[in-house]
Scaffold this motif. Sequence first.
Motif, PDB file in Angstrom:
ATOM      1  N   TYR A  77      37.915 -26.324  76.168  1.00 24.76           N
ATOM      2  CA  TYR A  77      37.377 -24.973  76.231  1.00 24.76           C
ATOM      3  C   TYR A  77      37.085 -24.658  77.687  1.00 24.76           C
ATOM      4  CZ  TYR A  77      34.211 -21.017  75.568  1.00 24.76           C
ATOM      5  OH  TYR A  77      33.622 -19.790  75.626  1.00 24.76           O
ATOM      6  N   VAL A  78      37.667 -23.556  78.197  1.00 27.22           N
ATOM      7  CA  VAL A  78      37.502 -23.233  79.616  1.00 27.22           C
ATOM      8  C   VAL A  78      36.601 -22.027  79.832  1.00 27.22           C
ATOM      9  CG1 VAL A  78      39.743 -24.224  80.225  1.00 27.22           C
ATOM     10  CG2 VAL A  78      39.594 -21.788  79.676  1.00 27.22           C
ATOM     11  N   GLY A  79      36.045 -21.480  78.763  1.00 27.87           N
ATOM     12  CA  GLY A  79      35.191 -20.311  78.872  1.00 27.87           C
ATOM     13  C   GLY A  79      35.922 -19.047  78.476  1.00 27.87           C
ATOM     14  N   PHE A  80      35.162 -17.954  78.353  1.00 27.84           N
ATOM     15  CA  PHE A  80      35.722 -16.650  77.999  1.00 27.84           C
ATOM     16  C   PHE A  80      36.459 -16.689  76.660  1.00 27.84           C
ATOM     17  CE2 PHE A  80      35.149 -16.667  82.539  1.00 27.84           C
ATOM     18  CZ  PHE A  80      34.640 -15.407  82.828  1.00 27.84           C
ATOM     19  N   GLY A  81      36.065 -17.612  75.776  1.00 31.51           N
ATOM     20  CA  GLY A  81      36.675 -17.714  74.460  1.00 31.51           C
ATOM     21  C   GLY A  81      38.008 -18.424  74.432  1.00 31.51           C
ATOM     22  N   LEU A  82      38.500 -18.934  75.582  1.00 27.13           N
ATOM     23  CA  LEU A  82      39.826 -19.540  75.656  1.00 27.13           C
ATOM     24  C   LEU A  82      39.766 -21.036  75.354  1.00 27.13           C
ATOM     25  CD1 LEU A  82      41.198 -17.762  78.835  1.00 27.13           C
ATOM     26  CD2 LEU A  82      41.863 -17.331  76.472  1.00 27.13           C
ATOM     27  N   ARG A 120      48.382 -33.574  76.107  1.00 26.09           N
ATOM     28  CA  ARG A 120      49.405 -32.522  76.144  1.00 26.09           C
ATOM     29  C   ARG A 120      48.922 -31.291  75.382  1.00 26.09           C
ATOM     30  NH1 ARG A 120      54.242 -34.586  78.057  1.00 26.09           N
ATOM     31  NH2 ARG A 120      54.596 -36.830  77.771  1.00 26.09           N
ATOM     32  N   SER A 121      49.129 -30.115  75.968  1.00 24.64           N
ATOM     33  CA  SER A 121      48.752 -28.873  75.292  1.00 24.64           C
ATOM     34  C   SER A 121      49.687 -28.616  74.112  1.00 24.64           C
ATOM     35  CB  SER A 121      48.819 -27.705  76.269  1.00 24.64           C
ATOM     36  OG  SER A 121      50.143 -27.506  76.738  1.00 24.64           O
ATOM     37  N   VAL A 122      49.104 -28.138  73.008  1.00 29.18           N
ATOM     38  CA  VAL A 122      49.897 -27.844  71.807  1.00 29.18           C
ATOM     39  C   VAL A 122      49.494 -26.493  71.223  1.00 29.18           C
ATOM     40  CG1 VAL A 122      50.506 -30.209  71.173  1.00 29.18           C
ATOM     41  CG2 VAL A 122      48.310 -29.270  70.432  1.00 29.18           C
ATOM     42  N   GLY A 123      49.044 -25.585  72.069  1.00 28.19           N
ATOM     43  CA  GLY A 123      48.699 -24.252  71.602  1.00 28.19           C
ATOM     44  C   GLY A 123      47.414 -23.743  72.226  1.00 28.19           C
ATOM     45  N   TYR A 124      47.317 -22.423  72.305  1.00 24.30           N
ATOM     46  CA  TYR A 124      46.165 -21.764  72.912  1.00 24.30           C
ATOM     47  C   TYR A 124      45.607 -20.735  71.938  1.00 24.30           C
ATOM     48  CZ  TYR A 124      48.303 -23.573  77.220  1.00 24.30           C
ATOM     49  OH  TYR A 124      48.844 -24.377  78.186  1.00 24.30           O
ATOM     50  N   THR A 125      44.283 -20.606  71.930  1.00 25.16           N
ATOM     51  CA  THR A 125      43.642 -19.615  71.077  1.00 25.16           C
ATOM     52  C   THR A 125      42.557 -18.884  71.855  1.00 25.16           C
ATOM     53  OG1 THR A 125      42.048 -21.236  70.224  1.00 25.16           O
ATOM     54  CG2 THR A 125      44.060 -20.887  68.927  1.00 25.16           C
ATOM     55  N   LEU A 126      42.245 -17.688  71.389  1.00 26.42           N
ATOM     56  CA  LEU A 126      41.148 -16.893  71.917  1.00 26.42           C
ATOM     57  C   LEU A 126      40.149 -16.683  70.796  1.00 26.42           C
ATOM     58  CD1 LEU A 126      39.877 -15.097  74.145  1.00 26.42           C
ATOM     59  CD2 LEU A 126      41.216 -13.198  73.201  1.00 26.42           C
ATOM     60  N   GLN A 127      38.903 -17.107  71.017  1.00 26.29           N
ATOM     61  CA  GLN A 127      37.874 -16.974  70.002  1.00 26.29           C
ATOM     62  C   GLN A 127      37.020 -15.746  70.266  1.00 26.29           C
ATOM     63  OE1 GLN A 127      35.837 -20.531  69.017  1.00 26.29           O
ATOM     64  NE2 GLN A 127      34.513 -19.562  67.520  1.00 26.29           N
ATOM     65  N   LEU A 128      36.950 -14.874  69.258  1.00 22.80           N
ATOM     66  CA  LEU A 128      36.115 -13.678  69.302  1.00 22.80           C
ATOM     67  C   LEU A 128      35.135 -13.767  68.148  1.00 22.80           C
ATOM     68  CD1 LEU A 128      38.947 -11.051  69.929  1.00 22.80           C
ATOM     69  CD2 LEU A 128      37.421 -12.064  71.634  1.00 22.80           C
ATOM     70  N   GLY A 129      33.907 -14.198  68.440  1.00 21.58           N
ATOM     71  CA  GLY A 129      32.960 -14.461  67.364  1.00 21.58           C
ATOM     72  C   GLY A 129      33.455 -15.621  66.522  1.00 21.58           C
TER      73      GLY A 129
END
Length: 222
Positions: free
Chosen positions: A139-144, A160-169
């Motif tokens: 988690y890098v902040g700003f919901g990312l 290894r990265s396997v996907g990215y998400t943005l959390q809003l609430g």
Amino acid sequence: MASASRISRFPAPAPSHARLLDDPRFRALLSGEDWGRLPVAIWRRFSKRLADGRTIVYVGEVDEVWHSRIGWWLAQLARVIGGPLPTGTETGVPMIVTVTEDAATGGQAWTRICARRDRFPQVIHSSKRFAGPSGLEEYVGFGLRMALRLEAENEALRFRSVGYTLQLGRLRLPLPEWLTPGDVTVTHSDLGGGAFRFTLEIIHPRFGRLIRQSAVFREAAS
């Protein structure tokens, strides 16, 4: 030979007096066979669970850094979300990494401080959390959030990265590929004598390699 000269510049640390707890969280993300292929020093490094709020400090030096033109601009643009990518281009500068047990999330807070000769150091904050579809995410902040897959390869531990998400609430939205930097790989390689190397590499499916940074570390004395 170059690696050996780098390593010799860091004195061997004194034994740590921090109260450490056996931590199976990373080990549980690999098969027993894969975990068994790793050097014992990596087992020990990733089986340390600090008591809540305690910190391990690693001191080192950047010995390689490279950006493509697109990678350099990506690192600068990422400043608007806290600057999670290396922006500097200098080698031979000190770097410090601290790992703190985060009781609130059950994960670890990582802080990376990279010196720059003519400016203030760059400070990067992130949190490794044992959650998400792969069992581990950063988690890098700003919901990312970046989901990570743990792998053992060539006696090194790779994230290894396997996907990215943005959390809003409570809502988590997967990010489309065009909104991501590409494939991120962080490699932890043991060098013996208490030293190890961390290498960050970002490769975009269309633009190729964007960023590569490598540094050699030792655990600091308590």
